[in-house]
Scaffold this motif. Structure first.
Motif, PDB file in Angstrom:
ATOM      1  N   ASP A   1      -5.060 -24.300 -22.820  1.00  0.00           N
ATOM      2  CA  ASP A   1      -5.818 -24.823 -23.689  1.00  0.00           C
ATOM      3  C   ASP A   1      -5.412 -24.015 -25.164  1.00  0.00           C
ATOM      4  O   ASP A   1      -5.281 -22.856 -25.222  1.00  0.00           O
ATOM      5  CB  ASP A   1      -7.312 -24.247 -23.645  1.00  0.00           C
ATOM      6  CG  ASP A   1      -8.325 -25.361 -23.879  1.00  0.00           C
ATOM      7  OD1 ASP A   1      -8.279 -26.431 -23.941  1.00  0.00           O
ATOM      8  OD2 ASP A   1      -9.610 -24.616 -24.403  1.00  0.00           O
TER       9      ASP A   1
ATOM     10  N   HIS B   1      -6.527 -24.263 -28.898  1.00  0.00           N
ATOM     11  CA  HIS B   1      -7.112 -24.872 -30.245  1.00  0.00           C
ATOM     12  C   HIS B   1      -6.479 -24.423 -31.644  1.00  0.00           C
ATOM     13  O   HIS B   1      -6.209 -23.140 -31.803  1.00  0.00           O
ATOM     14  CB  HIS B   1      -8.709 -24.735 -29.909  1.00  0.00           C
ATOM     15  CG  HIS B   1      -9.249 -25.357 -28.764  1.00  0.00           C
ATOM     16  ND1 HIS B   1      -9.134 -26.531 -28.609  1.00  0.00           N
ATOM     17  CD2 HIS B   1      -9.991 -24.697 -27.763  1.00  0.00           C
ATOM     18  CE1 HIS B   1      -9.592 -26.826 -27.323  1.00  0.00           C
ATOM     19  NE2 HIS B   1     -10.147 -25.861 -26.941  1.00  0.00           N
TER      20      HIS B   1
ATOM     21  N   HIS C   1     -12.713 -20.362 -28.846  1.00  0.00           N
ATOM     22  CA  HIS C   1     -11.804 -19.989 -27.701  1.00  0.00           C
ATOM     23  C   HIS C   1     -10.414 -20.305 -27.758  1.00  0.00           C
ATOM     24  O   HIS C   1     -10.263 -21.390 -28.320  1.00  0.00           O
ATOM     25  CB  HIS C   1     -12.598 -20.124 -26.279  1.00  0.00           C
ATOM     26  CG  HIS C   1     -12.435 -21.919 -26.284  1.00  0.00           C
ATOM     27  ND1 HIS C   1     -13.520 -22.667 -26.671  1.00  0.00           N
ATOM     28  CD2 HIS C   1     -11.681 -22.685 -25.337  1.00  0.00           C
ATOM     29  CE1 HIS C   1     -13.047 -23.861 -26.315  1.00  0.00           C
ATOM     30  NE2 HIS C   1     -12.076 -23.821 -25.826  1.00  0.00           N
TER      31      HIS C   1
ATOM     32  N   ASP D   1     -10.734 -32.954 -28.702  1.00  0.00           N
ATOM     33  CA  ASP D   1     -10.942 -31.854 -27.815  1.00  0.00           C
ATOM     34  C   ASP D   1     -10.142 -32.278 -26.748  1.00  0.00           C
ATOM     35  O   ASP D   1      -9.864 -33.548 -26.902  1.00  0.00           O
ATOM     36  CB  ASP D   1     -12.162 -31.585 -27.329  1.00  0.00           C
ATOM     37  CG  ASP D   1     -12.028 -30.096 -26.519  1.00  0.00           C
ATOM     38  OD1 ASP D   1     -11.167 -29.426 -26.380  1.00  0.00           O
ATOM     39  OD2 ASP D   1     -13.348 -29.874 -25.784  1.00  0.00           O
TER      40      ASP D   1
HETATM   41 ZN    ZN Z   1     -11.007 -25.598 -24.868  1.00  0.00          ZN
END
Ligand code: ZN
Ligand code: VGL
Length: 239
Positions: A81, A83, A116, A148
């Motif tokens: 992940d 971001h 996060h 996302d």
């Molecule tokens: Zn995430």
């Protein structure tokens, strides 16, 4: 023992368990990972374990098991992940919202999270206890600010591919075995999309942990099993 007595015991065993012993033996046969199987390790990152920015309860406890499973698979892929700062999935990007609230975005309902897994930070690194050096690919996702991506295959706009489908197809890989974090978000979305892309999908339940926000874990399992995702345990795999 007389034949009739043996037959009586056999029939009694069937009556007690509901299945003949031959069938019981078959259903207990372990899955032996083959050359066209792949282990997918979803988001085993510092951000998702206790001490990280979006900790999944017990998230770190599955790592030794994932390492062991890694050794049984010739092919392993991982996701991360990843971001941007100010990502649209962060509650801090929406005035008056807090983590676990939802907002409506052009692509649908988005659950909001604490900030996060920000690109390039120690929090976003793969967990240092992961030991699968032969992993072939690390696919990053959620790296576009306005969209996302829980799924390892398709972003949340449900149209932008990550490239994983093409990678697995081109490599001739057919069955995907999912592990990692979180069961009810990135693992579930990835497993459902794997099926839609034409792969067989297995989730190794004890090698995952869930967030379980508002019943999301039970719903994710219901969605997965009704779609045809196979729910297995690490003990079902010949490691
Ligand atoms: Zn995430
Ligand atoms: C995840 C929430 C937000 C996951 C990622 O890896 O399951 N969950 N971002």
């Amino acid at each position: 023992m007389s034949l009739s007595r043996r037959r009586f015991l056999e029939i009694t065993a069937v009556a007690l368990t509901g299945v003949p012993s031959i069938v019981r033996a078959q259903s207990m046969a372990k899955i032996k990972p083959a050359d066209d199987d792949v282990l997918a390790v979803i988001d085993v990152q510092n951000c998702f374990v206790p001490g990280g920015t979006l900790p999944v309860p017990g998230g770190d406890t599955i790592i030794p098991l994932i390492n062991r499973l890694g050794g049984a698979f010739r092919h392993v892929v991982m996701t991360q992940d990843w971001h941007t700062p100010g990502h649209i999935s962060f509650a801090s990007s929406h005035a008056g919202k807090k983590p676990f609230d939802t907002v409506q975005l052009p692509y649908g309902t988005q659950v909001l999270w604490p900030d996060h897994c920000i690109q390039g930070t120690p929090d976003a690194e793969l967990h240092r206890e992961l030991r699968i050096p032969h992993a072939e690919l690390i696919i990053r996702k959620g790296y576009r600010q306005p969209v996302d991506s829980y799924s390892a295959f398709l972003e949340a706009d449900r149209r932008t591919p990550t490239g994983l489908t093409g990678y697995l197809r081109e490599r001739g890989l057919k069955r995907v075995f999912f592990t990692g974090l979180a069961t009810d978000f990135c693992v579930a979305w990835s497993a459902l999309d794997a099926l839609k892309a034409g792969f067989e999908a297995y989730v190794i339940e004890d090698a995952t942990r869930g967030i379980d926000a508002g019943g999301s874990l039970g719903k994710a399992w219901a969605d997965m099993t009704s779609a045809g995702v196979k729910r297995v345990q690490s003990g079902d795999i010949q490691a």
